[in-house]
Design an enzyme around this catalytic site. Structure first.
Site: not given
Ligand SMILES: [Zn+2]
Ligand SMILES: *[C@@H]1O[C@H](CO)[C@@H](O)[C@H](O)[C@H]1NC(C)=O
Ligand SMILES: *[C@@H]1O[C@H](CO)[C@@H](O)[C@H](O)[C@H]1NC(C)=O
Ligand SMILES: *[C@@H]1O[C@H](CO)[C@@H](O)[C@H](O)[C@H]1NC(C)=O
Ligand SMILES: *[C@@H]1O[C@H](CO)[C@@H](O)[C@H](O)[C@H]1NC(C)=O
Length: 518
Positions: A78, A130, A195, A471
């Site tokens: 991740d 995610s 996820s 991100h």
């Molecule tokens: Zn994150």
């Protein structure tokens, strides 16, 4: 290598203790990185010629493996973008392998024969979260930010749209189960985090992890933990391991760590899970502690539920004191259970906390999580056969993280890389934004000279203040090995990954090797 030699010697003496000793030795080596040979002689020119020729010779001999992938293991780092991969390689070289400088070390994934790029944008955003990314790489359909297992017809928070099954996106976990394969989902984060959730749920908001997290206007929608235990395909998953335990237990229930559950609907989902396995006459284990995980007999167990923490599992360096298993411990047990099925298995393994270290601007912590993630991949590779098992390693998105400046060969990755035009030093590991920001003083950047930059909790100072670092939007890598790994070369949407894994393992309703292969 030191710790391996030592633990090998130990194995010979006390066979029974071998597994847990290996685990402790490994941690000791990780916690006290001792670089034997820092600043040795650089490689001679002939070295580069010889190693490139060997590399070329191997590449010329390699051929695509055209066969059915009985088993597929997808390893998802991740937030493991490219700068974090390189930093992990150097850290492994310096603190685990004790190679001469560090840069010449090999991550296990460096040995994979095929690599490609994954375009991670989502339907409504350039930079993925995610949730939407997992819907794509596990279900094959890009979605909106914050939504999981639903198409882009569902906007975040719209429970009504979630309830319409025409908007549902199923995952490769369901497709594998339909072919009689065993399935598993393993993470160091909460098992109800975005996820892993894309393996089994259809939800309009990733935050709806338990009933108490559903807002008033979404009470008709089933929360993520309930979908895992009560619905298809979650209730059929053979191996479920991660954190998030309180999402499964009632508010008035106290677990083995003395912590309360959070559910207010009276459901004890752990008991419901056990009861459902009992009703099936299946063999099953429920575990909360690492010793319980290491000690039960996988050969006599068809179903495993492991909930090791209230929220996430401890970061790698803190796992021993928290009695949490490592990602490698969980991967080993998962494969032992799943590999009993002659029809094969699909296993999803997430290194879930690389992302969390980065969000906190704690680069060294994030990179150690990545080193452990690579070790879990190595172990998974060791335990399976390249002729029948496809391994796919990728990330869901990158981070606002850079590895820059002109560090000398062999420098610690945490090192000060140089000075700016303002005469103030900067670290090689840098963030564009995040909580580690320090306000300017008289128009000058914070002077990091005396900061504890080698400390695992140190926050590299970012440019823009933000509660949580963001991100990154650039493409991420895909590494693949085993049958049909050549399908993962080139530049693809992350949604392609689900389709290519399905093709190789002959599951799902699209093209498959068994049906359409030559
Ligand atoms: Zn994150
Ligand atoms: C939610 O989805 C339903 C069904 O698709 C739609 O009719 C409704 O307009 C949506 N609500 C919002 C606020 O977008
Ligand atoms: C489980 O075993 C019991 C007792 O042998 C039997 O009556 C029942 O049908 C079995 N259930 C299933 C789902 O196989
Ligand atoms: C490199 O980092 C380690 C901790 O990770 C630290 O103990 C060591 O002093 C550092 N070495 C240099 C040369 O900065
Ligand atoms: C930064 O701090 C160090 C150590 O206190 C000091 O020697 C140096 O002069 C400072 N740099 C600037 C530009 O103020």
């Amino acid at each position: 290598m030191v710790f391996r030699v030592v633990s090998l010697a130990l194995c010979a003496i006390v066979l029974v203790q071998a597994h847990s000793d290996d685990r402790d030795m490994h941690k000791a080596a990780y916690q006290n990185p001792q670089r034997k040979a820092v600043g040795g002689q650089p490689e001679a020119p002939e070295f580069w010629v010889r190693s490139a020729q060997e590399d070329l010779d191997n590449k010329l001999k390699s051929e695509p493996k055209i066969a059915e992938a009985k088993n597929v293991i997808m390893f998802l780092g991740d937030g493991w973008g490219v700068p974090s991969i390189i930093a992990a390689r150097i850290l492994k070289g310096q603190a685990v392998d004790n190679v001469n400088f560090g840069e010449e070390a090999q991550l296990h994934i460096d040995s994979f024969p095929h690599t490609g790029m994954s375009k991670t944008f989502c339907v409504d955003a350039q930079t993925a979260d995610s949730a939407c990314s997992a819907t794509a790489y596990l279900g094959g359909v890009k979605a909106n930010t914050g939504t999981i297992g639903v198409t882009s017809n569902v906007l975040r928070n719209n429970c009504t749209a979630q309830l319409d099954t025409a908007n549902h996106v199923s995952s490769i976990v369901a497709w594998a189960q339909a072919e009689g394969k065993s399935t598993g989902v393993v993470t160091t984060s909460r098992i109800t985090d975005a996820s892993p959730t894309a393996c089994f749920a259809n939800i309009a908001n990733r935050d709806w992890e338990s009933d108490v997290r559903l807002p008033e206007d979404a009470k008709d929608c089933m929360d993520i933990a309930s979908q895992l235990i009560l619905m298809d395909p979650g209730k059929n998953i053979n191996v479920i391991m991660g954190g998030g335990r309180n999402r499964f237990l009632p508010f008035d229930y106290t677990d083995s760590e003395g912590l309360k559950g959070e559910r207010e609907d009276g459901k004890n989902l752990v008991d419901m899970w056990k009861l459902s396995k009992k009703d099936m006459n299946a063999t099953y284990e429920y575990v909360e502690k690492v010793e319980e995980l290491l000690n039960f007999d996988a050969s006599k167990t068809d179903y495993l539920l492991g909930l090791f923490a209230k929220d996430e599992l401890a970061y790698f360096h803190d796992q021993a004191e928290n009695l949490d298993p490592t990602l490698t411990d969980m991967t080993v047990k998962a494969i032992e259970i799943l590999s009993k099925n002659p029809k094969g298995f699909f296993l999803f393994v997430e290194g879930g906390r690389i992302d969390h270290g980065h969000h906190a601007n704690q680069a060294l912590r994030a990179i150690w999580e990545a080193v452990e993630f690579d070790r879990a991949i190595e172990k998974g590779d060791e335990m399976t056969n390249d002729d029948d098992t496809l391994l796919v390693v990728t990330a869901d998105h990158s981070h606002a993280f850079s590895f820059a400046g002109y560090n000398a060969r062999g420098d610690n990755i945490t090192h000060i890389a140089g000075k700016g035009e303002d005469e103030l030093p900067y670290t090689a590991l840098n963030y564009a934004n995040g909580p580690g920001h320090v306000a300017l003083v008289d128009g000058m950047r914070h002077n990091i000279t005396n900061d504890p930059i080698d400390d695992i909790t140190y926050r590299q100072v970012p440019l823009v203040p933000k509660d949580s670092e963001t991100h990154g939007g650039e493409d991420v890598m895909i590494f693949a090995k085993g049958p049909h790994s050549h399908l993962f070369t080139g530049v693809h949407q992350q949604s392609y990954i689900a389709h290519a894994m399905a093709y190789a393992s002959c599951v799902g309703s699209g093209l498959t090797y068994c049906k359409d292969g030559q």
